[in-house]
Design a protein around this motif. Structure first.
Motif, PDB file in Angstrom:
ATOM      1  N   ASP A 329       0.904  -1.213  -0.217  1.00 36.78           N
ATOM      2  CA  ASP A 329       0.090  -0.105  -0.110  1.00 36.78           C
ATOM      3  C   ASP A 329       0.821   1.282  -0.081  1.00 36.78           C
ATOM      4  OD1 ASP A 329      -2.500  -1.169   0.019  1.00 36.78           O
ATOM      5  OD2 ASP A 329      -2.215  -1.637   2.347  1.00 36.78           O
ATOM      6  N   ILE A 330       2.215   1.200   0.011  1.00 38.75           N
ATOM      7  CA  ILE A 330       2.932   2.291   0.139  1.00 38.75           C
ATOM      8  C   ILE A 330       3.937   2.521  -1.440  1.00 38.75           C
ATOM      9  CG2 ILE A 330       5.024   3.347   1.547  1.00 38.75           C
ATOM     10  CD1 ILE A 330       3.883   1.588   3.717  1.00 38.75           C
ATOM     11  N   LEU A 331       4.315   1.201  -1.730  1.00 39.54           N
ATOM     12  CA  LEU A 331       5.241   1.149  -2.852  1.00 39.54           C
ATOM     13  C   LEU A 331       4.437   0.692  -4.077  1.00 39.54           C
ATOM     14  CD1 LEU A 331       8.467  -0.051  -1.533  1.00 39.54           C
ATOM     15  CD2 LEU A 331       7.873   2.424  -1.811  1.00 39.54           C
ATOM     16  N   THR A 332       4.508   1.174  -5.249  1.00 43.44           N
ATOM     17  CA  THR A 332       4.054   0.481  -6.578  1.00 43.44           C
ATOM     18  C   THR A 332       4.698  -0.902  -6.690  1.00 43.44           C
ATOM     19  OG1 THR A 332       5.616   1.429  -8.153  1.00 43.44           O
ATOM     20  CG2 THR A 332       3.750   2.644  -7.556  1.00 43.44           C
ATOM     21  N   PRO A 333       3.953  -1.600  -7.475  1.00 42.56           N
ATOM     22  CA  PRO A 333       4.622  -3.044  -7.844  1.00 42.56           C
ATOM     23  C   PRO A 333       6.107  -2.823  -8.333  1.00 42.56           C
ATOM     24  CG  PRO A 333       2.384  -2.998  -8.445  1.00 42.56           C
ATOM     25  CD  PRO A 333       2.622  -1.809  -7.888  1.00 42.56           C
ATOM     26  N   LEU A 334       6.012  -1.884  -9.353  1.00 42.50           N
ATOM     27  CA  LEU A 334       7.393  -1.708  -9.855  1.00 42.50           C
ATOM     28  C   LEU A 334       8.676  -1.424  -9.099  1.00 42.50           C
ATOM     29  CD1 LEU A 334       9.313  -1.453 -12.333  1.00 42.50           C
ATOM     30  CD2 LEU A 334       8.536   1.034 -12.559  1.00 42.50           C
ATOM     31  N   GLN A 335       8.167  -0.426  -8.157  1.00 39.81           N
ATOM     32  CA  GLN A 335       9.087   0.000  -6.970  1.00 39.81           C
ATOM     33  C   GLN A 335       9.692  -1.416  -6.069  1.00 39.81           C
ATOM     34  OE1 GLN A 335       6.779   3.155  -5.152  1.00 39.81           O
ATOM     35  NE2 GLN A 335       8.062   4.512  -5.984  1.00 39.81           N
ATOM     36  N   ILE A 336       8.420  -2.088  -5.730  1.00 36.10           N
ATOM     37  CA  ILE A 336       8.824  -3.209  -4.981  1.00 36.10           C
ATOM     38  C   ILE A 336       9.924  -4.279  -5.692  1.00 36.10           C
ATOM     39  CG2 ILE A 336       7.980  -5.463  -3.915  1.00 36.10           C
ATOM     40  CD1 ILE A 336       5.410  -3.693  -3.251  1.00 36.10           C
ATOM     41  N   ALA A 337       9.497  -4.153  -6.956  1.00 36.42           N
ATOM     42  CA  ALA A 337      10.582  -4.961  -8.045  1.00 36.42           C
ATOM     43  C   ALA A 337      11.797  -4.596  -7.953  1.00 36.42           C
ATOM     44  CB  ALA A 337       9.924  -5.276  -9.320  1.00 36.42           C
TER      45      ALA A 337
END
Length: 380
Positions: A329-337
């Motif tokens: 809920d804080i980072l986007t999927p791309l940022q998590i990747a």
């Protein structure tokens, strides 16, 4: 003198009315559907800072104009034929018109937030620049007037000052000279101590008057007309804006899941991942991945698996029982990747103060990188 002072006051009132007119329009809605409350809540701290600086300079202009008129009258029993009124009027009306036009322009443009902020900053800086020009002109006029000789006895100490600062200081304090204290001695005494009947210094009285004026404006603005948000409303507006920005960011972010994630080996992705790691992860895992509250990320032992998919999954969903925050809920999927890919690069870096291994030995599998996946993709 009184006539010209009234003239200056008239210019001031007219300017304030002009400045307030656009805000009356905003009390309904602007072209973006924002009320004044929402518009005020969206101003950046730097914009509020410049607004308050402009308001303070506005007060300085009024005070210097009044002081110059008083100085001219006290020194020569004459005023300056309306020159000061015109100078002050320029500062007042310019401030009012710029504030009014900038507010109305921002309300009607519907421009992007960054562009709107830039235009607002430019307008505010323009206001402040013009105010400074007016202040310097008034300051120079006061200095020139102080240098002119006076051929009669004076009973006001500030008239004998040789610098503008000195004259302003004496005028703002109006303390009685030691040689004249006998004139303000009261009749009674206590234990050999006698009291002086000094007036409160003007700066103190004006400060008190300003607090009264401020309280009236504050009460009217926030509680009577409700044209500005209170703290909780500001918070709710900020949260709603953040949610909208997050939704927009997620809408443009690639749909990456723990099943489709691959190692991102581009320099740009890894640099972004490093920034995200230092900002969000280093507090528990150490700046270099050496471990801290959380386990180290540099050896081959992993509690929940060490593949890119495992790291992505743990980062996304967290491990509540071990204090690991869910970041979905804080980072986007791309940022998590990106941050997961950066974590993979920490392996075998051997930083100092490395925490003892935790979990089970992970034997790396052959993982497909982002570049390799692109090469394997069918063409046509």
């Amino acid at each position: 003198m009184m006539k010209k002072f009234k003239s200056t006051a008239g210019h001031t009132i007219a300017g304030l009315i002009l400045a307030l007119l656009p805000f009356v329009d905003l009390a309904a809605q602007d072209s973006q559907g924002r009320t004044l409350r929402e518009f005020a809540a969206q101003l950046q701290p730097i914009e509020w800072t410049l607004i308050w600086i402009s308001i303070c300079l506005f007060g300085v202009i009024l005070y210097l104009g009044y002081f110059l008129k008083t100085l001219a009258y006290d020194k020569f029993y004459a005023s300056d034929s309306g020159g000061v009124s015109k100078i002050v009027a320029v500062g007042v009306l310019t401030t009012a018109l710029f504030l009014g036009s900038s507010t109305e322009a921002m309300a009607q443009t519907g421009a992007p937030a960054d562009f709107e902020t830039t235009i607002t900053l430019m307008l505010l800086l323009g206001i402040i620049a013009i105010q400074l020009v007016v202040i310097f002109h008034l300051w120079g006029s006061i200095g020139s007037l102080l240098k002119k000789p006076i051929d009669r006895p004076v009973d006001k100490p500030y008239l004998m000052a040789t610098t503008v600062w000195g004259a302003l200081w004496k005028n703002m304090n109006k303390s009685v000279e030691i040689e004249r204290e006998k004139d303000v001695l009261l009749d009674h005494a206590y234990d050999g101590i006698r009291e002086l009947d000094n007036d409160l210094p003007p700066w103190w009285k004006w400060g008190f008057y300003i607090t009264i004026i401020f309280s009236v404006i504050y009460l009217a603005r926030y509680h009577v007309f409700q044209t500005a948000p209170l703290q909780m409303e500001e918070y709710e507006i900020a949260v709603a804006r953040a949610e909208a920005e997050r939704a927009a960011l997620r809408a443009t972010s690639p749909d990456i899941t723990e099943e489709t994630v691959v190692f991102l080996d581009s320099e740009e992705d890894l640099e972004i991942g490093k920034t995200l790691y230092v900002t969000n992860c280093a507090v528990c895992h150490g700046q270099l991945g050496e471990g801290g509250i959380g386990p180290n990320l540099v050896d081959d032992y992993w509690i929940h698996g060490g593949s890119i998919r495992d790291i992505f999954r743990v980062t996304k969903y967290g491990v509540i029982e071990r204090g690991m925050t869910p970041w979905q809920d804080i980072l986007t999927p791309l940022q998590i990747a990106q941050v997961s890919s950066f974590v993979k690069t920490l392996r075998d870096t051997d930083p100092p103060n490395q925490k003892e291994p935790e979990g089970e030995l992970y034997v790396p599998e052959e993982e497909t990188s982002d570049a390799e996946e692109a090469e394997e993709a069918p063409v046509g």
